[in-house]
Scaffold this active site. Structure first.
Site, short mmCIF file in Angstrom:
data_model
loop_
_atom_site.label_atom_id
_atom_site.label_comp_id
_atom_site.label_asym_id
_atom_site.label_seq_id
_atom_site.Cartn_x
_atom_site.Cartn_y
_atom_site.Cartn_z
N GLU A 160 -5.54 12.64 1.22
CA GLU A 160 -5.58 13.27 2.59
C GLU A 160 -4.41 14.24 1.89
O GLU A 160 -3.70 13.71 1.90
CB GLU A 160 -5.37 12.06 3.39
CG GLU A 160 -4.23 10.89 3.47
CD GLU A 160 -2.88 11.39 3.03
OE1 GLU A 160 -2.39 12.67 3.80
OE2 GLU A 160 -2.53 10.85 2.44
N GLU A 301 -2.83 12.07 -1.20
CA GLU A 301 -3.97 13.26 -1.79
C GLU A 301 -4.78 12.01 -2.37
O GLU A 301 -5.59 12.68 -3.25
CB GLU A 301 -3.04 13.34 -2.71
CG GLU A 301 -1.88 14.78 -2.20
CD GLU A 301 -1.08 15.15 -2.81
OE1 GLU A 301 -1.35 15.60 -4.80
OE2 GLU A 301 0.12 16.16 -2.95
#
Length: 336
Positions: A160, A301
């Site tokens: 994310e 991420e």
């Protein structure tokens, strides 16, 4: 002999003392049980990175400006972020998805457009999203997982990007696990002590404002577009019986939400690492998760997924390629 007994027998009969490969043995056992085979395999690994902005960021809950969300997404597309270099290193397919960034990405940029808005609503004043929008986000996340599955993927991770998204993650942990809010709130992208106190004060006001009852209502009230898409993706990956690898604090909040909707997701889940964000350890304890890595990561991420993946591969390589005592002509030390 059932598959679990057969897997234990195979693992223990490799040319090593029983249990000497530690957590790798448990990973191999888990994947073999998921796939119901003594020769499990990982095919076309993928990480889906969902990006979105958050209305609560307007309250100063992050030390970073909101613009960093879209700037980092462009960095993903240009191949320059942490997740890019680790995914390339380990041959993992990477897809970058705009779940709700407050920016219009240029056509042909490589960002997958699944935008549900230009960020969630400011939950200090209204729920982050409606129930209908939350359902839509979950279905879009599920569809992205189906696409990977249809291309032969059987192992998937989630990442994310979203300035302010440790705030919804903290609130989801607080609401689902019943842990005091101040224990759930951490430094995020780098708050000092005063910043953490301000963040906690804002989130306490949010937490006291609403009393949603069901997991879906809690997700819609306190979540984010990217968290809802990851939640839907996790549930779909479980339905498709894929191996699912969780990342850090924000991604695990989506797994936590999915768990509250369907506890069986844990049967298919590996937790890649224990984050340096203090709420993550509490999430892992609540979910009884055993993280593969302890590296003090807090980047997000999907980087933890990418870093843990080669160890997951090693677990299957030892199971599938390591000689057994009998074939190697080695005395089986496990038998007395």
């Amino acid at each position: 002999m059932n598959i679990e007994t057969a897997l234990r027998s195979k693992i223990n009969s490799r040319t090593k003392p029983v249990g000497s490969l530690g957590k790798l043995e448990e990973i191999a056992f888990k994947i073999g049980r998921i796939q119901q085979t003594l020769t499990p395999e990982l095919r076309n690994p993928a990480i889906l990175v969902f990006a979105a902005d958050h209305g609560i960021a307007d309250e100063g809950v992050s030390p970073c400006p909101k613009e960093i969300t879209h700037q980092m997404v462009m960095n993903f597309i240009h191949g320059g972020a942490g997740i890019n270099v680790f995914a390339r290193q380990h041959g993992i397919n990477l897809k970058i998805i705009d779940a709700g960034v407050d920016f219009d990405f240029p056509a042909g940029s490589g960002v997958v457009d699944a935008k549900l808005g230009r960020g969630t609503c400011n939950m200090l004043y209204q729920p982050a999203m409606s129930i209908e929008t939350c359902r839509m986000a979950m279905e879009r996340g599920a569809e992205f997982v189906r696409q990977e599955f249809d291309h032969g993927c059987n192992v998937i991770g989630f990442g994310e990007m979203g300035i302010g998204n440790t705030s919804p993650a903290s609130l989801l942990l607080h609401k689902f696990a019943g842990i005091p809010l101040e224990e759930c709130v951490g430094r995020g992208a780098g708050h000092d002590e005063a910043g953490v106190r301000h963040k906690c004060d804002v989130l306490r006001r949010v937490a006291e404002k609403y009393n949603p009852a069901t997991p879906l209502e809690i997700l819609a009230t306190f979540g984010g577009f990217e968290i809802a898409m990851m939640c839907g993706g996790v549930l779909e990956a479980k339905r498709l019986n894929m191996l699912i690898i969780a990342d850090g604090f924000i991604a695990t909040s989506a797994f936590l939400t999915a768990y509250e909707m369907q506890p069986g997701i844990l049967e298919n889940t590996l937790f890649s690492h224990s984050s340096d964000e203090k709420g993550h350890l509490l999430m892992l304890e609540y979910l009884q998760g055993d993280p593969i890595l302890h590296l003090n990561l807090r980047l997000g991420e999907g980087t933890g997924v990418a870093l843990a993946y080669p160890l997951v591969r090693s677990a299957l390589i030892f199971l599938n390629e390591m000689a057994g005592f009998e074939e190697a002509g080695v005395h089986d030390v496990s038998k007395k």
